[in-house]
Design a protein around this motif. Structure first.
Motif, PDB file in Angstrom:
ATOM      1  N   SER A  13       1.333   7.870  -8.212  1.00 51.72           N
ATOM      2  CA  SER A  13       1.822   6.573  -7.740  1.00 51.72           C
ATOM      3  C   SER A  13       3.248   6.685  -7.234  1.00 51.72           C
ATOM      4  CB  SER A  13       1.743   5.542  -8.875  1.00 51.72           C
ATOM      5  OG  SER A  13       2.279   4.298  -8.461  1.00 51.72           O
ATOM      6  N   ASP A  16       3.193   8.517  -3.883  1.00 47.37           N
ATOM      7  CA  ASP A  16       2.647   7.637  -2.849  1.00 47.37           C
ATOM      8  C   ASP A  16       3.661   6.575  -2.436  1.00 47.37           C
ATOM      9  OD1 ASP A  16       0.300   9.063  -2.973  1.00 47.37           O
ATOM     10  OD2 ASP A  16      -0.782   7.571  -4.173  1.00 47.37           O
ATOM     11  N   ALA A  17       4.400   6.057  -3.420  1.00 48.56           N
ATOM     12  CA  ALA A  17       5.391   5.023  -3.123  1.00 48.56           C
ATOM     13  C   ALA A  17       6.477   5.570  -2.201  1.00 48.56           C
ATOM     14  CB  ALA A  17       6.012   4.498  -4.422  1.00 48.56           C
ATOM     15  N   ARG A  20       5.773   5.617   1.494  1.00 47.21           N
ATOM     16  CA  ARG A  20       5.611   4.366   2.244  1.00 47.21           C
ATOM     17  C   ARG A  20       6.612   4.294   3.394  1.00 47.21           C
ATOM     18  NH1 ARG A  20       3.315  -0.309  -0.152  1.00 47.21           N
ATOM     19  NH2 ARG A  20       2.331   0.066  -2.176  1.00 47.21           N
ATOM     20  N   PRO A  21       6.170   3.828   4.558  1.00 47.10           N
ATOM     21  CA  PRO A  21       7.086   3.735   5.711  1.00 47.10           C
ATOM     22  C   PRO A  21       8.303   2.854   5.434  1.00 47.10           C
ATOM     23  CG  PRO A  21       4.806   3.501   6.429  1.00 47.10           C
ATOM     24  CD  PRO A  21       4.793   3.464   4.933  1.00 47.10           C
ATOM     25  N   GLU A  22       8.108   1.761   4.643  1.00 45.12           N
ATOM     26  CA  GLU A  22       9.240   0.849   4.436  1.00 45.12           C
ATOM     27  C   GLU A  22      10.366   1.463   3.616  1.00 45.12           C
ATOM     28  OE1 GLU A  22       6.413  -1.148   1.235  1.00 45.12           O
ATOM     29  OE2 GLU A  22       6.112   0.173   2.963  1.00 45.12           O
ATOM     30  N   ARG A 155      10.203  -3.769  -2.377  1.00 47.00           N
ATOM     31  CA  ARG A 155      10.129  -2.334  -2.663  1.00 47.00           C
ATOM     32  C   ARG A 155      11.312  -1.600  -2.049  1.00 47.00           C
ATOM     33  NH1 ARG A 155       4.696  -3.755  -2.368  1.00 47.00           N
ATOM     34  NH2 ARG A 155       3.456  -2.999  -4.128  1.00 47.00           N
ATOM     35  N   PRO A 167      10.529   2.539  -6.363  1.00 45.98           N
ATOM     36  CA  PRO A 167       9.220   3.198  -6.252  1.00 45.98           C
ATOM     37  C   PRO A 167       8.276   2.963  -7.424  1.00 45.98           C
ATOM     38  CG  PRO A 167      10.902   4.790  -6.844  1.00 45.98           C
ATOM     39  CD  PRO A 167      11.615   3.500  -6.599  1.00 45.98           C
ATOM     40  N   ASP A 170       4.686  -0.605  -8.715  1.00 46.47           N
ATOM     41  CA  ASP A 170       3.232  -0.632  -8.908  1.00 46.47           C
ATOM     42  C   ASP A 170       2.813   0.023 -10.213  1.00 46.47           C
ATOM     43  OD1 ASP A 170       2.695  -1.932  -6.458  1.00 46.47           O
ATOM     44  OD2 ASP A 170       2.896  -0.027  -5.381  1.00 46.47           O
ATOM     45  N   ASP A 225       2.337 -10.828  -3.464  1.00 50.49           N
ATOM     46  CA  ASP A 225       1.913 -10.230  -2.199  1.00 50.49           C
ATOM     47  C   ASP A 225       1.756 -11.294  -1.110  1.00 50.49           C
ATOM     48  OD1 ASP A 225       0.831  -7.832  -0.722  1.00 50.49           O
ATOM     49  OD2 ASP A 225      -0.904  -9.151  -0.582  1.00 50.49           O
TER      50      ASP A 225
END
Length: 426
Positions: A13, A16-17, A20-22, A155, A167, A170, A225
């Motif tokens: 996780s 993966d975080a 993230r593009p952001e 995020r 990060p 989640d 969300d």
């Protein structure tokens, strides 16, 4: 040796975080904010397994409020040393003014921001978890927050010129502690996390009751969300509205009449609030009631002072927003990471460049305007020029670039309003 399933999930996780593009990670230095609690300790150990250790720096803020804090700092220092990471301790002292937790958050960030600027760190990583996100949502619901407040924590976002990333949003607090136990990594528990005098602790204690009503963690996170998606749409609409109805004039903003029509529409409210934040150099916007009242007064021809700014009515029914002289900073800081020492950031928005010399003072021009013979040719109102940057040597005015007295100095806004106000990123 068997692998703890939660260890694998938490590590995946985290990786993966960061992808993230952001998050927009560069190749620069990353500051890890580590208190000694389980969340930030886990973040530090996950980071060194995912990112080149040469890019990592660890920082801990000592609030000087608890005896046990010394043990927590020692724990962080010891683990950072074993990991080969540089560790810095910053001190913050409460002045007994205002709310303690709010003051501690603000003081902690200011110390970290200053440390980052001094060490050319462009990104800081915080250990906020899924639990922190839920607690933030509940606290803001209790305060009657609108869509922006109910987005809870982002995020990734920009703050005071630094990239802030989270990060672990989640990952639950329980899973992080399970991962730490599986890895044999120690952490400290802050007794304040169970002190029901604090709002955040009471919000945490509400979870079990809310689940009985169907407000599960999953449902609450879905709300976050949805609110984040709505927030982005409103920000885009406000950005378009601002480009049509707001003109930047050096350090001022000139609002066309539609931008003051804040009674019903979201876009004018959002744009006016962003204008006060940008001109005043504040992260937070003015209170809603104060904002609405300021627009109403400007529409009726009254000048308003709010949040370090002056909103002055214009003949076309619009208004000009100018920095308030009395609210400006005295002094400046060198540009972080600059190859030379000719740049100084003043009042958070202006970059002053010229021949730096010992004893120079950077402040608003104020009454020094009378020493600028060509100020009328600059084309700005007196109020605007009085709030513009100037350079002094004692009582002698050296330069006031916006008012036409340059003497080898220049002044420009670091980030213009339309590119910075709504933080919309692809």
């Amino acid at each position: 040796m068997s692998v703890d399933r939660r260890s694998l999930d938490v590590a995946a996780s985290f990786r993966d975080a960061l992808a993230r593009p952001e998050f927009g990670l560069t190749d620069g230095l990353i500051g890890l904010c580590v208190s000694g609690g389980g969340d930030s300790i886990a973040m530090m150990h996950l980071a060194i397994r995912t990112i080149d250790p040469q890019r990592l720096r660890v920082v801990t803020v000592d609030h000087g409020l608890r005896v046990g804090a010394a043990d927590e700092i020692a724990l962080v220092a010891g683990q950072a040393a074993r990991l080969g990471l540089d560790h810095t301790v910053l001190n913050w002292t409460w002045d007994n003014q205002g709310n303690l937790q709010a003051a501690a958050r603000a003081g902690r960030w200011k110390a970290i921001q200053r440390w980052g600027a001094q060490n050319s760190i462009d990104t800081v990583m915080l250990g906020h978890t899924e639990d922190d996100q839920l607690e933030t949502l509940l606290l803001r619901l209790a305060r009657g927050s609108g869509i922006d407040g109910l987005t809870a924590m982002a995020r990734a976002n920009q703050r005071d010129g630094m990239r802030v990333i989270r990060p672990l949003l989640d990952v639950s607090r329980a899973d992080l502690r399970g991962w730490l136990r599986g890895q044999g990594i120690a952490w400290c528990d802050d007794p304040g996390n169970d002190d029901a005098r604090f709002d955040r602790v009471r919000a945490r204690q509400m979870f079990s009751s809310l689940e009985g009503l169907g407000l599960t963690r999953k449902r609450l996170l879905q709300t976050v969300d949805h609110m984040q998606a709505a927030h982005l749409s409103l920000q885009r609409a406000a950005d378009e509205f601002a480009r049509a109805h707001v003109r930047q004039d050096a350090g001022d903003l000139v609002f066309a009449p539609p931008a003051l029509a804040v009674d019903r529409e979201d876009a004018p409210r959002r744009v006016l609030a962003a204008g006060f934040s940008w001109v005043g150099g504040h992260v937070y916007r003015p209170r809603f009631d104060s904002l609405i009242d300021a627009a109403r007064q400007a529409r009726t021809g009254q000048q308003v002072t709010l949040a370090g700014c002056v909103l002055a009515p214009q003949t076309d029914g619009g208004a000009r927003l100018t920095r308030e002289v009395a609210a400006t900073q005295v002094g400046g800081r060198p540009v972080a990471g600059a190859a030379d020492t000719t740049g100084v950031i003043w009042d958070r928005r202006w970059l002053l460049q010229g021949a730096i010399a010992p004893g120079l003072i950077f402040r608003a021009l104020g009454d020094g305007l009378s020493q600028c013979p060509d100020w009328r040719a600059a084309g700005f109102p007196r109020t605007s020029l009085r709030a513009s940057p100037s350079v002094w040597q004692g009582d002698t005015l050296v330069a006031a670039p916006v008012a036409g007295l340059t003497n080898g100095w220049s002044a420009r806004i670091v980030a213009d309003f339309h590119s910075a106000a709504f933080a919309i990123e692809d």
